[in-house]
Design a protein around this motif. Sequence first.
Motif, short mmCIF file in Angstrom:
data_model
loop_
_atom_site.label_atom_id
_atom_site.label_comp_id
_atom_site.label_asym_id
_atom_site.label_seq_id
_atom_site.Cartn_x
_atom_site.Cartn_y
_atom_site.Cartn_z
N THR A 70 -1.31 3.65 8.89
CA THR A 70 0.00 3.35 8.32
C THR A 70 0.66 4.65 7.87
OG1 THR A 70 -0.78 1.20 7.59
CG2 THR A 70 1.21 2.04 6.54
N ALA A 71 1.86 4.87 8.33
CA ALA A 71 2.60 6.09 8.00
C ALA A 71 3.10 6.05 6.56
CB ALA A 71 3.77 6.27 8.95
N LEU A 72 2.98 7.19 5.89
CA LEU A 72 3.54 7.34 4.54
C LEU A 72 4.86 8.08 4.56
CD1 LEU A 72 0.36 8.09 2.41
CD2 LEU A 72 1.88 6.11 2.22
N THR A 73 5.14 8.77 5.66
CA THR A 73 6.40 9.50 5.82
C THR A 73 6.92 9.24 7.23
OG1 THR A 73 5.27 11.49 6.58
CG2 THR A 73 5.70 11.32 4.20
N PRO A 74 8.23 9.36 7.43
CA PRO A 74 8.77 9.09 8.76
C PRO A 74 8.14 9.94 9.87
CG PRO A 74 10.54 9.17 7.16
CD PRO A 74 9.28 9.62 6.44
N ASP A 75 7.77 11.19 9.58
CA ASP A 75 7.19 12.04 10.62
C ASP A 75 5.77 11.61 11.00
OD1 ASP A 75 6.64 13.12 7.91
OD2 ASP A 75 5.42 14.58 9.02
N GLU A 76 5.13 10.78 10.20
CA GLU A 76 3.80 10.25 10.52
C GLU A 76 3.86 8.99 11.38
OE1 GLU A 76 1.82 9.52 6.83
OE2 GLU A 76 1.45 11.64 6.43
N GLU A 77 5.03 8.41 11.53
CA GLU A 77 5.18 7.19 12.31
C GLU A 77 4.88 7.52 13.78
OE1 GLU A 77 5.70 3.21 12.85
OE2 GLU A 77 5.88 4.18 10.92
N PRO A 78 3.90 6.85 14.39
CA PRO A 78 3.54 7.18 15.77
C PRO A 78 4.61 6.75 16.76
CG PRO A 78 2.29 5.30 15.01
CD PRO A 78 3.08 5.79 13.84
N PRO A 79 4.67 7.41 17.89
CA PRO A 79 5.64 7.00 18.91
C PRO A 79 5.28 5.63 19.46
CG PRO A 79 4.18 8.68 19.78
CD PRO A 79 3.85 8.53 18.33
N MET A 80 6.30 4.88 19.83
CA MET A 80 6.06 3.57 20.44
C MET A 80 5.65 3.75 21.89
SD MET A 80 8.96 1.05 18.89
CE MET A 80 8.26 -0.39 19.70
N PHE A 81 5.16 2.69 22.47
CA PHE A 81 4.82 2.68 23.88
C PHE A 81 6.11 2.76 24.71
CE2 PHE A 81 5.73 -1.59 22.61
CZ PHE A 81 6.40 -2.16 23.68
N THR A 82 5.97 3.13 25.95
CA THR A 82 7.11 3.14 26.86
C THR A 82 7.08 1.84 27.65
OG1 THR A 82 6.99 5.53 27.05
CG2 THR A 82 8.22 4.36 28.78
N PRO A 83 8.09 1.00 27.52
CA PRO A 83 8.09 -0.28 28.24
C PRO A 83 8.07 -0.05 29.76
CG PRO A 83 9.80 -0.26 26.57
CD PRO A 83 9.26 1.13 26.66
N ILE A 84 7.42 -0.95 30.45
CA ILE A 84 7.39 -0.92 31.91
C ILE A 84 8.39 -1.98 32.39
CG2 ILE A 84 5.98 -1.25 33.97
CD1 ILE A 84 3.53 -0.61 32.16
N TRP A 143 0.84 -1.21 0.00
CA TRP A 143 0.00 0.00 0.00
C TRP A 143 0.87 1.25 0.00
CZ3 TRP A 143 -0.74 4.01 3.55
CH2 TRP A 143 -1.78 4.89 3.23
N VAL A 144 1.89 1.28 0.86
CA VAL A 144 2.77 2.45 0.93
C VAL A 144 3.48 2.67 -0.40
CG1 VAL A 144 4.88 3.39 2.00
CG2 VAL A 144 3.07 2.41 3.45
N ARG A 183 9.35 2.71 5.49
CA ARG A 183 9.04 1.33 5.86
C ARG A 183 10.10 0.60 6.66
NH1 ARG A 183 4.56 0.20 7.12
NH2 ARG A 183 4.87 -2.00 6.71
N PRO A 184 11.38 0.73 6.38
CA PRO A 184 12.36 -0.05 7.15
C PRO A 184 12.29 0.18 8.66
CG PRO A 184 13.38 0.77 5.17
CD PRO A 184 12.04 1.45 5.27
N GLU A 185 12.16 1.42 9.08
CA GLU A 185 12.14 1.68 10.53
C GLU A 185 10.88 1.12 11.17
OE1 GLU A 185 12.90 2.74 14.42
OE2 GLU A 185 14.21 2.30 12.72
#
Length: 168
Positions: A135-149, A56-57, A85-87
């Motif tokens: 789904t992000a189309l650009t790196p700045d659209e990639e959402p932040p990950m969760f913070t591990p506990i 799709w991307v 996509r790679p990241e």
Amino acid sequence: MRDGLPFMWRDKWWRMFDRDPVMNRVHGRIALLGDSAHPPLQYIAQGAIMAVEDGWVLGEHVARHRAEDGKPDWDAALAAYEAVRPEHCRRVVTTSRAWGELWHLDGVAREQRNVLLRARDTHDYSFVDWLHGPTALTPDEEPPMFTPIPLATADTGDRLAAVGDGAA
């Protein structure tokens, strides 16, 4: 279906493999998609969807990057695909690997995991929002990950002391 059940190989243990994702998946006009670029373990069930997202991307970037004559600007489309996509796929593969480790813990670590999981609100999916969002189309659209506990923050009380002493 019932006739086939006796043929299920319940006595077989299948090895599971993954590998680090390919971070440079475009070479000239060739692009890797799906498991050829990022085969994950099954723990977060993202293998097939990553392949669909890759397609799709790439398709979106082909549609958005056109030369003046209307033909696809393949270099721009492939560069845009490789920029995002790679990241994302690296995050999925490494998270799946970590979840596999989490589900197979023993001893004190398993007790700590169980305490932390029981303490979570059953309607709190914040730890997978980054995974199941748009789904992000650009790196700045990639959402932040969760913070591990960290497991060590789990208050296991006396049970932890007993497990740590080998009494449980």
